[in-house]
Every structure is written in C-alpha cells, then in structure tokens.
Design a protein around this motif. Structure first.
Motif, PDB file in Angstrom:
ATOM      1  N   TYR A   1      -8.258  12.750   3.195  1.00 25.08           N
ATOM      2  CA  TYR A   1      -9.484  12.726   2.401  1.00 25.08           C
ATOM      3  C   TYR A   1     -10.689  13.020   3.286  1.00 25.08           C
ATOM      4  CZ  TYR A   1      -6.908  10.808  -1.545  1.00 25.08           C
ATOM      5  OH  TYR A   1      -6.022  10.630  -2.578  1.00 25.08           O
TER       6      TYR A   1
ATOM      7  N   THR B   1      -1.997  -0.670  -8.348  1.00 23.84           N
ATOM      8  CA  THR B   1      -3.200  -0.158  -9.008  1.00 23.84           C
ATOM      9  C   THR B   1      -3.553  -1.048 -10.199  1.00 23.84           C
ATOM     10  OG1 THR B   1      -1.857   1.322 -10.395  1.00 23.84           O
ATOM     11  CG2 THR B   1      -2.703   2.217  -8.325  1.00 23.84           C
TER      12      THR B   1
ATOM     13  N   GLU C   1       0.835  -1.196   0.000  1.00 21.24           N
ATOM     14  CA  GLU C   1       0.000   0.000   0.000  1.00 21.24           C
ATOM     15  C   GLU C   1       0.876   1.255   0.000  1.00 21.24           C
ATOM     16  OE1 GLU C   1      -2.996   0.112   3.022  1.00 21.24           O
ATOM     17  OE2 GLU C   1      -3.468  -2.018   2.804  1.00 21.24           O
TER      18      GLU C   1
ATOM     19  N   ASP D   1     -12.556  10.118   4.686  1.00 17.24           N
ATOM     20  CA  ASP D   1     -11.928   9.441   5.820  1.00 17.24           C
ATOM     21  C   ASP D   1     -12.193  10.186   7.123  1.00 17.24           C
ATOM     22  OD1 ASP D   1     -11.015   7.472   4.174  1.00 17.24           O
ATOM     23  OD2 ASP D   1      -8.978   8.270   3.971  1.00 17.24           O
TER      24      ASP D   1
ATOM     25  N   TYR E   1     -10.511   5.177   2.965  1.00 18.27           N
ATOM     26  CA  TYR E   1     -10.178   5.308   1.540  1.00 18.27           C
ATOM     27  C   TYR E   1      -8.666   5.311   1.361  1.00 18.27           C
ATOM     28  CZ  TYR E   1      -9.810   7.369  -3.113  1.00 18.27           C
ATOM     29  OH  TYR E   1      -9.487   7.615  -4.427  1.00 18.27           O
ATOM     30  N   LYS E   2      -7.956   6.021   2.223  1.00 14.16           N
ATOM     31  CA  LYS E   2      -6.494   6.071   2.186  1.00 14.16           C
ATOM     32  C   LYS E   2      -5.967   5.912   3.610  1.00 14.16           C
ATOM     33  CE  LYS E   2      -2.203   7.000   1.019  1.00 14.16           C
ATOM     34  NZ  LYS E   2      -1.629   6.926   2.382  1.00 14.16           N
TER      35      LYS E   2
ATOM     36  N   ASN F   1       2.194   0.229  -6.208  1.00 10.22           N
ATOM     37  CA  ASN F   1       1.071   0.338  -5.261  1.00 10.22           C
ATOM     38  C   ASN F   1      -0.067  -0.597  -5.647  1.00 10.22           C
ATOM     39  OD1 ASN F   1       2.452   2.336  -3.858  1.00 10.22           O
ATOM     40  ND2 ASN F   1       1.508   3.985  -5.037  1.00 10.22           N
TER      41      ASN F   1
END
Length: 302
Positions: free
Chosen positions: A275, A181, A40, A278, A237-238, A179
C-alpha cells in the motif's frame, strides 16, 4: 498420535507450527471438532489447512466466503443447461410423451444433474482419508449463511428436498479462518475449537524463511526477518505477513544479495509492502533505521 507428531507432520510439508497450533490441530483431529483460526491477514491460517491436507492425504476442499454467498454457491445447485438439453432430447425421441410430469421432473432433479459445491463434496462418502474442508474468511459471509453453516457443522449432513439426505460417514477435518473484519457469532465459536494465530517469533520466522527459500544466505534470512519484525511495529495499514517475508527473501536471493542495505530495501520494498500509505509511513520513519535495526537484531541473535 500426539501434538508432537502433528508438529512433525506439518513441518515435513513446509509449515513450521508453534506448540499452540500443533496442540489445537491435534485436538481438532482427535475430538472431531472444527478449528476456527483467527488472526491478522498473512499469519499462515490458510497455509495451515493446505499443509494439513498434504500431511493427512485428505483432499483439500476450499470454500472462499464473500458477502452474499448462499446455498447455491456453497452447497449445491442444478445444472440448468444439462437439464434443458435432457428435456429437449426426451421430447425429440418421444420419451417425454410416455412419461408423467412427475417422472420427468424426478429425472431432471436427480443427482446426475446436481452441481455439488464445496460443503456437499466435503460430506460425501469417499474412499481414503477424510477431506480437509477449508472455510476461508468466514467473517466475510453474512449472518444468514453463518447460521446455515452452523447447522451443517453440527450434524455434517445436508438435506436436498428433491433427492434426500447426504450424510458424512466420517466427518471432514474442518478449518475455518477469519481475519476478524467482523466478529463471528458466539454460536459458531461454541461449535469450534479456537486458536488465535500470531505472527511468528523471530527465530521461527527465520526458520520458515530458510525452509521455504532454499539456499538463502543465513545472515540475509535473519536480517529480513528482523526487518519485517521492525516494519510490523510501524502501525502500518497492512503489516507484512509471513508470505511477504518469504517473497522478500526470495526476491533478494534472486538478486544475489547476502545482506540488506538502504538502496536494496527501497528497490525491493514492493514485495513486502503493498500500500502506498505504508511506503509513505516507512519514508517518514526512515529506511535507514529499519536496516540498522535489522542488522542489530540479526547480529544479536546470530
């Protein structure tokens, strides 16, 4: 050299690796194989390459990947402005009239007019330790570039039609990060050693905070690490990475804090959650619950 030596060298540069990372780096160095790090965002993949560069003394050469990256951005390009100036100067002095078009073209496409990008600079013969080539976020590049990269990493050489072959006398130490994606192709993974980088465990994260934020109160460091660990369990989310943990501890230290409380967390949350969704998720969960969990874990492990 042993994995323990690697761990010591990285620790001296402010990067505290676990045994898995130290072993992977040791094998990449001794087997001269690229090391693919997945995990991550924020778990310290890029920082590992920087620490490795500082520990070995090799220059850090970073290639930041993005959608659409091609040879001109990653390997080499031509300095068209300098070529044009040279051509005009040759015409003005009359030199161009005494040369054949092939000779003039050979001048224009010589090494002096080449702009060497990251991949070419990494395989150029240099004095001193081999460079550390960081190919960051390879998952953002497209399939064509990944295939081209595989070719370079197989032989550590680049062919420039106008000049010839550039070949590494000593291969650079290559670190690729992803990461995830998208999945990196199997062919590239087979060329590399692979390591999945996890968020650090509680005690290691406390040690990282204390190392990277000198003077931080030990109790505060433990509470911050525990709070971040609790935040990562909220399906955000992050989720915050190690960099955010360090930033948060640093911010709290600047405010003179020695322990967490709800208002302090609310006031400084922007250093750790980036975010709005979050922040809303934490509001639903309750800031007080995070602070309570941080105190309990900090005391439990204190």
């Amino acid at each position: 050299m042993t994995p323990s030596d690697v761990s010591t060298a990285l620790s001296e540069q402010g990067y505290l690796p676990d045994e898995g990372i130290s072993t992977s780096v040791f094998l990449a160095m001794t087997l001269q194989r690229p090391l693919l790090l997945e995990g991550e965002a924020g778990v310290g993949k890029t920082e590992l390459a920087k620490a490795l560069s500082a520990a070995t003394g090799g220059q850090l050469i970073r290639l930041q990947c993005y959608e659409g990256i091609d040879v001109a951005q990653a390997v080499y390009d031509w300095d068209y402005a300098r070529q044009l100036l040279h051509l005009r100067a040759a015409e003005a002095t009359g030199e161009a009239q005494t040369m054949s078009s092939d000779d003039l073209e050979t001048q224009l496409y010589g090494e002096r007019f080449m702009v060497k990008r990251a991949l070419l600079r990494a395989i150029e013969p240099i004095e001193g330790p081999p460079p550390v080539l960081l190919i960051d976020e390879i998952d953002r590049a497209d399939d064509e570039f990944e295939a081209y990269l595989l070719e370079i990493l197989s032989d550590f050489q680049v062919t420039v039609p106008e000049i010839g072959v550039f070949r590494a006398e000593r291969p650079p130490l290559v670190v690729l990060t992803s990461n995830r994606t998208r999945d990196v192709h199997d062919a590239l993974k087979r060329r590399c050693l692979y390591h999945w980088v996890e968020h650090p465990g509680f005690e290691r994260e406390v040690a990282i905070v204390r190392l990277r934020v000198p003077g931080v109160d030990e109790g505060l460091a433990r509470q911050v690490a525990a709070a971040v660990e609790a935040l990562r369990e909220l399906n955000l989310y992050k989720p915050p990475g190690v960099a955010e943990t360090i930033d948060w501890a640093n911010a709290l230290g600047r405010l003179g804090a020695t322990k967490l409380d709800e208002q302090l967390v609310v006031n400084t949350l922007g250093t750790v959650l980036k975010y709005r969704e979050d922040h809303q998720r934490l509001d639903q969960h309750g800031v007080g619950a995070i602070v309570k969990q941080a105190f309990e874990k900090g005391l439990l492990h204190g």
